[in-house]
Enzyme design. Sequence first.
Site, PDB file in Angstrom:
ATOM      1  N   LYS A 196      29.549  73.856  32.163  1.00 31.71           N
ATOM      2  CA  LYS A 196      30.244  73.673  33.434  1.00 31.71           C
ATOM      3  C   LYS A 196      30.633  75.039  34.019  1.00 31.71           C
ATOM      4  O   LYS A 196      30.494  75.267  35.225  1.00 31.71           O
ATOM      5  CB  LYS A 196      31.500  72.837  33.160  1.00 31.71           C
ATOM      6  CG  LYS A 196      32.098  72.207  34.373  1.00 31.71           C
ATOM      7  CD  LYS A 196      33.121  71.179  33.945  1.00 31.71           C
ATOM      8  CE  LYS A 196      34.099  70.947  35.058  1.00 31.71           C
ATOM      9  NZ  LYS A 196      35.227  70.132  34.660  1.00 31.71           N
ATOM     10  N   GLU A 223      50.478  67.091  41.736  1.00 34.42           N
ATOM     11  CA  GLU A 223      49.527  66.922  42.840  1.00 34.42           C
ATOM     12  C   GLU A 223      49.463  65.453  43.236  1.00 34.42           C
ATOM     13  O   GLU A 223      49.661  64.581  42.407  1.00 34.42           O
ATOM     14  CB  GLU A 223      48.153  67.471  42.446  1.00 34.42           C
ATOM     15  CG  GLU A 223      47.531  66.852  41.192  1.00 34.42           C
ATOM     16  CD  GLU A 223      46.985  65.477  41.406  1.00 34.42           C
ATOM     17  OE1 GLU A 223      46.535  65.192  42.516  1.00 34.42           O
ATOM     18  OE2 GLU A 223      46.998  64.680  40.438  1.00 34.42           O
ATOM     19  N   CYS A 247      43.976  57.846  37.040  1.00 34.64           N
ATOM     20  CA  CYS A 247      45.426  58.092  37.153  1.00 34.64           C
ATOM     21  C   CYS A 247      46.278  56.836  37.018  1.00 34.64           C
ATOM     22  O   CYS A 247      47.175  56.774  36.169  1.00 34.64           O
ATOM     23  CB  CYS A 247      45.725  58.751  38.493  1.00 34.64           C
ATOM     24  SG  CYS A 247      44.793  60.265  38.708  1.00 34.64           S
TER      25      CYS A 247
HETATM   26  C1  UGA Z   1      45.707  57.924  42.760  1.00 36.03           C
HETATM   27  C2  UGA Z   1      46.789  57.992  43.847  1.00 36.03           C
HETATM   28  O1  UGA Z   1      46.389  57.174  44.948  1.00 36.03           O
HETATM   29  C3  UGA Z   1      46.980  59.441  44.320  1.00 36.03           C
HETATM   30  O2  UGA Z   1      48.045  59.480  45.257  1.00 36.03           O
HETATM   31  C4  UGA Z   1      47.324  60.311  43.106  1.00 36.03           C
HETATM   32  O3  UGA Z   1      47.492  61.665  43.468  1.00 36.03           O
HETATM   33  C5  UGA Z   1      46.207  60.215  42.090  1.00 36.03           C
HETATM   34  O4  UGA Z   1      46.054  58.826  41.690  1.00 36.03           O
HETATM   35  C6  UGA Z   1      46.580  61.054  40.891  1.00 36.03           C
HETATM   36  O5  UGA Z   1      47.587  60.739  40.230  1.00 36.03           O
HETATM   37  O6  UGA Z   1      45.943  62.091  40.652  1.00 36.03           O
HETATM   38  P1  UGA Z   1      43.035  57.932  42.729  1.00 36.03           P
HETATM   39  O7  UGA Z   1      43.148  57.779  41.244  1.00 36.03           O
HETATM   40  O8  UGA Z   1      42.073  58.930  43.296  1.00 36.03           O
HETATM   41  O9  UGA Z   1      44.472  58.322  43.349  1.00 36.03           O
HETATM   42  O10 UGA Z   1      42.634  56.488  43.271  1.00 36.03           O
HETATM   43  P2  UGA Z   1      43.208  55.469  44.363  1.00 36.03           P
HETATM   44  O11 UGA Z   1      42.597  55.733  45.680  1.00 36.03           O
HETATM   45  O12 UGA Z   1      44.680  55.406  44.289  1.00 36.03           O
HETATM   46  O13 UGA Z   1      42.602  54.092  43.791  1.00 36.03           O
HETATM   47  C7  UGA Z   1      43.049  53.568  42.541  1.00 36.03           C
HETATM   48  C8  UGA Z   1      42.468  52.192  42.312  1.00 36.03           C
HETATM   49  O14 UGA Z   1      43.056  51.247  43.212  1.00 36.03           O
HETATM   50  C9  UGA Z   1      40.962  52.097  42.494  1.00 36.03           C
HETATM   51  O15 UGA Z   1      40.419  51.292  41.480  1.00 36.03           O
HETATM   52  C10 UGA Z   1      40.832  51.437  43.858  1.00 36.03           C
HETATM   53  O16 UGA Z   1      39.634  50.739  44.033  1.00 36.03           O
HETATM   54  C11 UGA Z   1      42.020  50.497  43.835  1.00 36.03           C
HETATM   55  N1  UGA Z   1      42.463  50.074  45.180  1.00 36.03           N
HETATM   56  C12 UGA Z   1      42.919  50.983  46.065  1.00 36.03           C
HETATM   57  C13 UGA Z   1      42.426  48.722  45.506  1.00 36.03           C
HETATM   58  O17 UGA Z   1      42.027  47.866  44.691  1.00 36.03           O
HETATM   59  N2  UGA Z   1      42.880  48.339  46.741  1.00 36.03           N
HETATM   60  C14 UGA Z   1      43.333  49.242  47.653  1.00 36.03           C
HETATM   61  O18 UGA Z   1      43.746  48.809  48.769  1.00 36.03           O
HETATM   62  C15 UGA Z   1      43.356  50.587  47.319  1.00 36.03           C
END
Ligand code: UGA
Length: 450
Positions: A46, A157, A266
Amino acid sequence: MSPTDNRLRRPERLAVIGAGYIGLPTAAGFADLGYEVTCAETNPTKLARLAAGQVDLHEPDLEDLVRRGLKTRRLSFVDHAQRAAGDASIVFICVPTPQAEDGSADLTFVESVVADIGPLVRPGTIIVTRSTVPVGTADRLRNIVGRRDVHVASTPEFLREGSAVRDFFHPDRILIGASEPVVRRRLGELYDVFGVPVIVTDIATSELTKHAANAFLATRLSFVNAMANICEAAGADVHQMMQVVGLDPRIGPKFLAAGPGWGGSCLPKDTRALAYVARQLGEPFTQLESTVRSNEAQFDRVVRRLADHLDGSVQGRRIAVWGLAFKAGTNDLRDSPSLEVCKRLVAAGADVTAFDPAVGAAAVSQLGFAYAETSIGACFGVDALVVLTEWPEFAATDPSLVAAAMSGDVVFDTRNVLDINEWTSAGLRLVTVGRSSPDPLNSSASANAA
Ligand code: UGA
């Protein structure tokens, strides 16, 4: 800006330890803002690719940002945390904090990095946790460093995968957890440029706030999924319901899409880590524990409902799966709801062939199911198709091609992204999450992919 242009040179020298989903956007982002940044990555393959400007994470604009940093020579990569931290005035710890067997956050990587760099960083250096860590971590790190002339702080973050670069430059808010005024000032200056609210708290509040934010999001999604399940029983429509609920400004329209269960790198580990910390603190978080359990039940439910539509069992049935990543816009498979469902399907005796536009065959070779190179290719001769990640190309697929490829007619759209009328008109039996029969006045399902 040319490599020799010094207008943006900044006073602090930054080290970023770990070039993953958190570290790389942080390193390349700060380099773009004019800082000298040295990023440590221990994986040699990497590291070599990064030094050549090649980024393996499926993250829009990140490769361009890394290349720009390399070109201006403000961004460099090294193979060891000590080599990055020795010259730095602020060191960001961005190494993984995976989930341990008991649900707690495993701090082995964080602690070993800090033990490595503690003796050699310059006096006045601030060591900052940027990975999500449980409350009390900074105290532990302070003990590990054991130096009064080195500061420890927390700036969690809030980046989302798939929009990490955008989120880095346009955050909603910045959180700084620090006790000494000089640390608060120096970190405040670092983040001043974003022009968003910077909230400065004590370190315990900062550490706990990151967990609270992710636990809140997870709870919200489990609530929506529970309402979807009730809608199914009642013949109601969760999409319309959440449109109305989300118009209340106290709730807001985002993060209200029902699905197969939530996942990712996360939310699952952070919810469990917070539940663990709460138990340790003598304040069990029963509601959060139930949120986690109900999410597991949501994965089971997908398999059960699919079986219901296949005469009671998936055993021996051929199933196509569209989408393996935990959400659209990423190739990350960590704690992916899709893999949870696939695992259950395989365990129940189904013959699974999956396709994902961002995940290659190599990544799934050990997982016990087949991989197809195209979405339609996955559908040949199958009894059912299950859509598990909301990639826009799935909604844009011509359903007649799918109908022609499949042997059966069941399409389970666990993300509610397919147009009910179009897919039904192609002769397919569309199963959704929490949606009643198509509303002739409101047939666009794709709006649910908020
Ligand atoms: C999440 C948080 O949203 C971020 O704010 C945070 O910074 C990040 O974790 C972290 O701790 O680093 P992320 O893991 O990239 O971000 O993913 P999300 O967009 O939150 O989605 C999480 C899950 O929820 C996914 O499986 C997604 O498909 C699901 N989801 C999301 C739903 O089922 N419905 C929704 O309306 C939104």
